[in-house]
Enzyme design. Structure first.
Site, PDB file in Angstrom:
ATOM      1  CG  ASP A 125      -1.644   1.278   1.476  1.00 55.91           C
ATOM      2  OD1 ASP A 125      -1.809   2.054   0.511  1.00 55.91           O
ATOM      3  OD2 ASP A 125      -2.064   1.516   2.630  1.00 55.91           O
ATOM      4  N   GLY A 133     -10.316   6.856  -5.738  1.00 58.71           N
ATOM      5  CA  GLY A 133      -8.979   6.410  -5.354  1.00 58.71           C
ATOM      6  C   GLY A 133      -8.967   4.941  -4.965  1.00 58.71           C
ATOM      7  CB  VAL A 134      -6.674   2.168  -5.878  1.00 56.47           C
ATOM      8  CG1 VAL A 134      -5.325   2.613  -5.308  1.00 56.47           C
ATOM      9  CG2 VAL A 134      -6.776   0.650  -5.881  1.00 56.47           C
ATOM     10  CG  ASP A 135      -6.698   5.783  -1.082  1.00 56.68           C
ATOM     11  OD1 ASP A 135      -7.408   6.004  -2.084  1.00 56.68           O
ATOM     12  OD2 ASP A 135      -6.278   6.703  -0.344  1.00 56.68           O
ATOM     13  NE  ARG A 136     -13.090   7.988  -1.380  1.00 56.41           N
ATOM     14  CZ  ARG A 136     -13.860   8.748  -2.159  1.00 56.41           C
ATOM     15  NH1 ARG A 136     -13.318   9.470  -3.151  1.00 56.41           N
ATOM     16  NH2 ARG A 136     -15.166   8.783  -1.961  1.00 56.41           N
ATOM     17  CG  LEU A 167       5.707   0.475   0.856  1.00 59.38           C
ATOM     18  CD1 LEU A 167       4.629   0.367  -0.206  1.00 59.38           C
ATOM     19  CD2 LEU A 167       7.036  -0.051   0.326  1.00 59.38           C
ATOM     20  N   GLY A 185       1.291   5.015  -0.117  1.00 56.44           N
ATOM     21  CA  GLY A 185       0.596   6.273   0.094  1.00 56.44           C
ATOM     22  C   GLY A 185       1.472   7.466  -0.215  1.00 56.44           C
ATOM     23  CG  ASN A 186      -0.218  11.074  -1.155  1.00 58.86           C
ATOM     24  OD1 ASN A 186       0.142  11.077  -2.326  1.00 58.86           O
ATOM     25  ND2 ASN A 186      -1.502  11.083  -0.808  1.00 58.86           N
TER      26      ASN A 186
END
Length: 239
Positions: free
Chosen positions: A7, A96-99, A13, A9-10
């Site tokens: 995963d 967003g793929v995270d959501r 990782l 992120g901004n």
């Protein structure tokens, strides 16, 4: 065959091995910056499942590094429907793929409000049939502080304690930015209850969520919601 979940992120990782029973193993968090040293800490295995909301250059750097460590890579994208989940967006790429993965990992037979606090504050509503009823995106409390400081450098970037009515600028900033996030979550819960006729379960995840937890209604803490979603994606698409 060892499978790992990633995963990106901004700001960091998160990765974990996929256990034989389909659960998420011990999670590692690796901060990334402009240097490439963070790539040296990557594990190796047979299969890598990757979700990324980071800048393209950081995503490419991760994929290049994983190519040398894994036999197969699967980059995960948002889908219109998967398992019990049906998203509300007409264009899956706009979610967003995270959501998407957080909802997939937490989707069940009970209405749920999924709240993520990272760079952004995201809120998504699921009904008891797994239908996504839509969501909200706002700046996280930390991003609010950063934006205020960028426009008015005399306003401190950090510090202060929450109070309903603060008596110092540091405290007022902490209270206002945290309070804005709390109010948005509480408003969303209220409207969700009216829409669905039942109070949804509140699920909270994300690196910036800890500061809000003590002031929110009863909730489940799901710090690795995206990785849980990746594990479920693997079970539905690969296994």
């Amino acid at each position: 065959m060892t499978t790992w979940l990633f995963d990106l992120g901004n700001t960091r990782l998160k990765c974990a091995p996929l256990e034989p029973d389909g659960s998420v193993g011990e999670v590692r968090a690796i901060a990334h910056d402009d240097a490439d040293g963070w790539l040296d800490a990557l594990p190796a295995g047979a299969v890598a499942c990757i979700a990324s909301v980071a800048a393209p250059e950081r995503r490419v750097a991760l994929l290049d590094a994983l190519c040398a460590r894994f036999q197969r890579l699967h980059r995960v994208h948002t889908e219109t429907a998967l398992g019990p989940l049906r998203i509300a967006y007409a264009e899956p790429a706009h979610l967003g793929v995270d959501r998407f993965l957080a909802m997939l990992g937490l989707c069940g037979s009970t209405p749920a409000l999924v709240v993520g606090v990272g760079t952004a504050l995201t809120i998504d509503l699921l009904d008891g049939a797994g239908r996504h009823r839509g969501g909200r995106i706002a700046p996280s409390p930390q991003l609010m502080r950063e934006a205020l400081h960028a426009r008015a450098v005399q306003l401190p970037l950090a510090g202060g304690d929450y109070a309903e009515f603060a008596d110092d600028t540091h405290h007022a900033l902490a209270s206002g930015c945290d309070g804005a996030a709390l109010a948005l979550v509480e408003r969303s819960l209220h409207v969700a209850q009216a829409l669905l006729g039942a109070t949804p379960l509140l699920h909270l995840h994300g690196g910036g969520a800890a500061a809000l937890r003590s002031r929110l209604p009863a909730h489940t803490w799901a710090p690795d919601a995206v990785l849980q979603g990746l594990a479920r994606w693997h079970a539905l698409r690969i296994a």
